[in-house]
Scaffold this motif. Sequence first.
Motif, short mmCIF file in Angstrom:
data_model
loop_
_atom_site.label_atom_id
_atom_site.label_comp_id
_atom_site.label_asym_id
_atom_site.label_seq_id
_atom_site.Cartn_x
_atom_site.Cartn_y
_atom_site.Cartn_z
N ARG A 222 0.93 -1.15 0.00
CA ARG A 222 0.00 0.08 -0.04
C ARG A 222 0.80 1.27 -0.11
NH1 ARG A 222 -2.34 0.13 5.36
NH2 ARG A 222 -3.06 2.03 4.63
N TRP A 223 0.43 2.33 -0.85
CA TRP A 223 1.16 3.70 -0.69
C TRP A 223 0.60 4.37 0.42
CZ3 TRP A 223 5.41 4.98 -2.98
CH2 TRP A 223 5.85 4.35 -4.23
N ILE A 224 1.40 4.87 1.28
CA ILE A 224 0.84 5.53 2.52
C ILE A 224 1.75 6.88 2.60
CG2 ILE A 224 1.32 5.52 5.05
CD1 ILE A 224 1.21 2.36 4.89
N GLU A 225 0.91 7.85 2.82
CA GLU A 225 1.66 9.02 2.94
C GLU A 225 2.32 9.28 4.27
OE1 GLU A 225 -0.93 12.79 2.15
OE2 GLU A 225 0.50 13.59 1.31
N ARG A 226 3.35 9.19 4.40
CA ARG A 226 4.06 9.35 5.50
C ARG A 226 4.28 10.60 6.24
NH1 ARG A 226 4.68 5.72 8.98
NH2 ARG A 226 5.12 4.11 7.31
N GLU A 227 4.58 11.45 5.25
CA GLU A 227 4.56 13.17 5.68
C GLU A 227 4.00 13.77 4.44
OE1 GLU A 227 5.86 14.47 8.33
OE2 GLU A 227 6.72 12.65 9.24
N PRO A 228 3.34 14.78 4.92
CA PRO A 228 2.78 15.56 3.68
C PRO A 228 3.41 15.56 2.08
CG PRO A 228 2.53 16.88 5.68
CD PRO A 228 3.49 15.81 5.99
N GLY A 229 3.11 14.71 1.22
CA GLY A 229 3.64 15.11 -0.11
C GLY A 229 4.83 13.77 -0.09
N ILE A 230 4.92 13.25 0.82
CA ILE A 230 5.91 12.05 0.84
C ILE A 230 5.33 10.59 1.06
CG2 ILE A 230 8.10 11.39 1.66
CD1 ILE A 230 8.48 14.00 2.63
N TRP A 231 5.17 9.87 0.20
CA TRP A 231 4.68 8.45 -0.11
C TRP A 231 5.76 7.37 0.25
CZ3 TRP A 231 -0.62 8.28 -0.44
CH2 TRP A 231 -1.45 9.62 -0.61
N GLU A 232 5.29 6.38 0.69
CA GLU A 232 6.25 5.23 0.97
C GLU A 232 5.18 3.89 0.65
OE1 GLU A 232 8.07 5.69 4.81
OE2 GLU A 232 6.91 3.72 5.40
N ARG A 233 5.87 3.01 0.09
CA ARG A 233 5.30 1.57 0.06
C ARG A 233 6.27 0.51 0.41
NH1 ARG A 233 2.14 -1.25 -5.15
NH2 ARG A 233 2.93 -3.19 -4.76
N ALA A 234 5.68 -0.39 1.30
CA ALA A 234 6.54 -1.48 1.52
C ALA A 234 5.79 -2.75 1.05
CB ALA A 234 6.31 -1.56 3.11
N ASP A 235 6.73 -3.60 0.59
CA ASP A 235 6.39 -5.03 -0.04
C ASP A 235 7.28 -5.89 0.77
OD1 ASP A 235 4.69 -4.62 -2.62
OD2 ASP A 235 5.87 -3.00 -2.72
N TRP A 236 6.54 -6.68 1.46
CA TRP A 236 7.35 -7.47 2.47
C TRP A 236 7.53 -8.86 1.81
CZ3 TRP A 236 8.89 -4.96 6.97
CH2 TRP A 236 8.25 -4.07 7.14
N ASP A 237 8.82 -9.54 1.55
CA ASP A 237 9.04 -10.86 1.28
C ASP A 237 9.40 -11.85 2.46
OD1 ASP A 237 9.99 -13.35 0.47
OD2 ASP A 237 10.63 -12.53 -1.47
N VAL A 238 8.41 -12.01 3.18
CA VAL A 238 8.58 -12.89 4.60
C VAL A 238 9.32 -13.93 4.30
CG1 VAL A 238 7.36 -13.60 6.49
CG2 VAL A 238 6.20 -11.78 5.15
#
Length: 233
Positions: free
Chosen positions: A153-169
């Motif tokens: 999921r793309w998450i807005e970590r700070e205003p205008g700054i997006w982060e996406r985590a893809d976990w390979d467990v």
Amino acid sequence: MSTYDSIAELYDPWSRSVVEDVDFYVAEARKAGGPVVELGVGTGRIAVPTAERGVRVIGVDSSPGMLAVCRRRAEDAGVADLLDLRVGDLRRPPVDERVRLVTAPFRSFLHLGSQAERREALAAVYRLLAPGGRFVFDVFAPSREDVDDTHGRWIEREPGIWERADWDVERRVLTLRVRGDSGETTMHLAWISPDEWRGLLELTGFEVRACYGWFDMRPYAGGEDSVWVARRP
Ligand SMILES: C[S@@+](CC[C@H](N)C(=O)[O-])C[C@H]1O[C@@H](n2cnc3c(N)ncnc32)[C@H](O)[C@@H]1O
């Protein structure tokens, strides 16, 4: 070229809320006295406040872009003469000095992708330390809930700054994408369990003096973060 170069200007706004570790690392540096070697010094989030308390820091980083921001930040704070910034790999740090403290704050060791790389980096730290010197660093291993909550999921970590985590467990690799107005990147972070970190530290010859669960020095009790203090005998 490092994966951090393209987000060097984004890094400080992106990590703006990460402040919980600063006092802890500055206190360690003041206790040890300078120079301190920080591996993966980045933009000086820890190194600049450390220098502001009068402790000299040798900062190593593979990203010239991050070091340029660090230099600018140190100049703005009036402590550039206390920071010695060196482009280099933390597995083979370009440091001949022997010091009483080496640090790797904010999970920099998760950039090591294999046991061989971790062993190489830990052996390099060991060699940098004078007998009795300490290696202090923090890492994480994600919880099932964290993986489930954030995966893909793309998450807005700070205003205008997006982060996406893809976990390979299975492989224990996080692919982290970061995107903002001034740049974007994709990086890989590899985690292992606290027991495995302890094993690697001991194998290298370190005595593990503490494993905290947070920067307030509470004992590790099974959470995601672990903060390590290891001593070269
Ligand atoms: C999460 S940042 C931490 C920066 C800083 N220590 C802080 O606390 O904000 C990780 C840093 O490690 C650096 N890095 C990653 N792999 C590296 C390597 N193999 N050798 C040297 N630096 C590396 C990156 O360029 C980046 O600046």
